[in-house]
Design an enzyme around this catalytic site. Sequence first.
Site, PDB file in Angstrom:
ATOM      1  CG  HIS A   1      42.783  76.881  92.143  1.00 49.46           C
ATOM      2  ND1 HIS A   1      43.468  78.040  91.832  1.00 49.46           N
ATOM      3  CD2 HIS A   1      42.290  76.401  90.959  1.00 49.46           C
ATOM      4  CE1 HIS A   1      43.387  78.250  90.532  1.00 49.46           C
ATOM      5  NE2 HIS A   1      42.683  77.280  89.974  1.00 49.46           N
TER       6      HIS A   1
ATOM      7  NE  ARG B   1      47.928  76.855  87.993  1.00 47.66           N
ATOM      8  CZ  ARG B   1      46.808  76.559  87.353  1.00 47.66           C
ATOM      9  NH1 ARG B   1      46.837  75.770  86.291  1.00 47.66           N
ATOM     10  NH2 ARG B   1      45.652  77.039  87.748  1.00 47.66           N
TER      11      ARG B   1
ATOM     12  NE  ARG C   1      40.858  81.823  88.016  1.00 47.10           N
ATOM     13  CZ  ARG C   1      41.773  80.891  87.759  1.00 47.10           C
ATOM     14  NH1 ARG C   1      41.404  79.710  87.281  1.00 47.10           N
ATOM     15  NH2 ARG C   1      43.058  81.089  88.014  1.00 47.10           N
TER      16      ARG C   1
ATOM     17  CD  GLN D   1      38.299  78.254  89.443  1.00 46.79           C
ATOM     18  OE1 GLN D   1      39.208  78.266  88.631  1.00 46.79           O
ATOM     19  NE2 GLN D   1      37.062  78.602  89.122  1.00 46.79           N
TER      20      GLN D   1
ATOM     21  CG  ASP E   1      38.977  69.900  90.552  1.00 46.94           C
ATOM     22  OD1 ASP E   1      39.070  70.165  89.332  1.00 46.94           O
ATOM     23  OD2 ASP E   1      39.943  69.970  91.338  1.00 46.94           O
TER      24      ASP E   1
ATOM     25  CB  CYS F   1      37.684  75.092  88.852  1.00 42.10           C
ATOM     26  SG  CYS F   1      38.501  73.478  88.852  1.00 42.10           S
TER      27      CYS F   1
END
Length: 314
Positions: free
Chosen positions: A129, A102, A291, A132, A223, A263
């Site tokens: 991402h 990340r 996830r 996700q 988001d 998310c």
Amino acid sequence: MRHFLTLKDFSKAELLEMIALAAKIKKQTKAHQFVPYLEHQTLGMIFEKSSTRTRVSFETGIYQLGGAGLFLSSRDIQLGRGEPMKDTARVISRMVDMVMIRTFEQSKLEEFATHSKVPVINGLTDSYHPVQLMTDYLTMVEFGKADTPVVAYIGDGNNMAHSWLMLASKLGFELRIATPAGYACDAEIVAEAEAFAKESGAKLRFGNDPVQAVTGCDVVTTDTWVSMGQEEEKEQRLKDFAGYMVDETLMGHAKSDAIFLHCLPAYREYEVSEETFEKHAEVIFTEAENRLHAQKGIMVWLDAKRSEEVGSRK
Ligand code: CP
Ligand code: NVA
């Protein structure tokens, strides 16, 4: 060797293979059948940004697959004190079997992958991402929304929006993105997605009107308005995103059985109202749990590809 850096590197068939694998392993896990697909393997997990879900799901996931996870915060490893990414890659990838990163720029992730001897997974960058989105698609499958869905993304043209663009354009569904002026998706990423859409039949729509985007859709998603690394822009962003909250009035324009995905982490009364969030909590927290399952599918798939190419390590 295949890495998992963005969804654009995969065919529709490959993405669906990973989803099917994830669903199978989820079923096994729920039946307490812990198949050691990645026995004795180590996943290095490099974090240059904060995380709750990504860390817990990857660490638990690799453990349940028979391996072990190594949490490597850039605050603690030499990367954070200036050791080059390519040296970090050449060291770590000689000791572990897979790496998740990340970080900020997508180019840093790519640099690591270029110098890595083992598969690398994108655990979020400023641009994408992808783990996700695999999770979100698995959740859509489970809630019966994967068959030619119309998806509306409301908010920032950020890493999540870009990943939605790649998912929709690869799988061939309709995606409508509504962003405020000045917060549109990256033009190069849009152009790439448009090219994939020509092949897959996906419909990509862009605009500034949340109501138009949501009208008649099956899935609504959003988001945070302030992504990691944008903290200094917070005050301005909160002003610029006024009118883009997903609330019950906006949801009223979607199909009556539409689901809402997030998310997480969610900021109530900013990108989503408390009421809408709580109304859809079952879907949202199934998405969070997924996830764990989606990433197991990705890790097992990558390991199988690596074994095909360089021979099994078993
Ligand atoms: N959705 C997500 O990636 O959450 P974390 O930042 O907590 O990992
Ligand atoms: N766009 C957000 C996603 C968090 C999971 C960020 O990059 O901070």
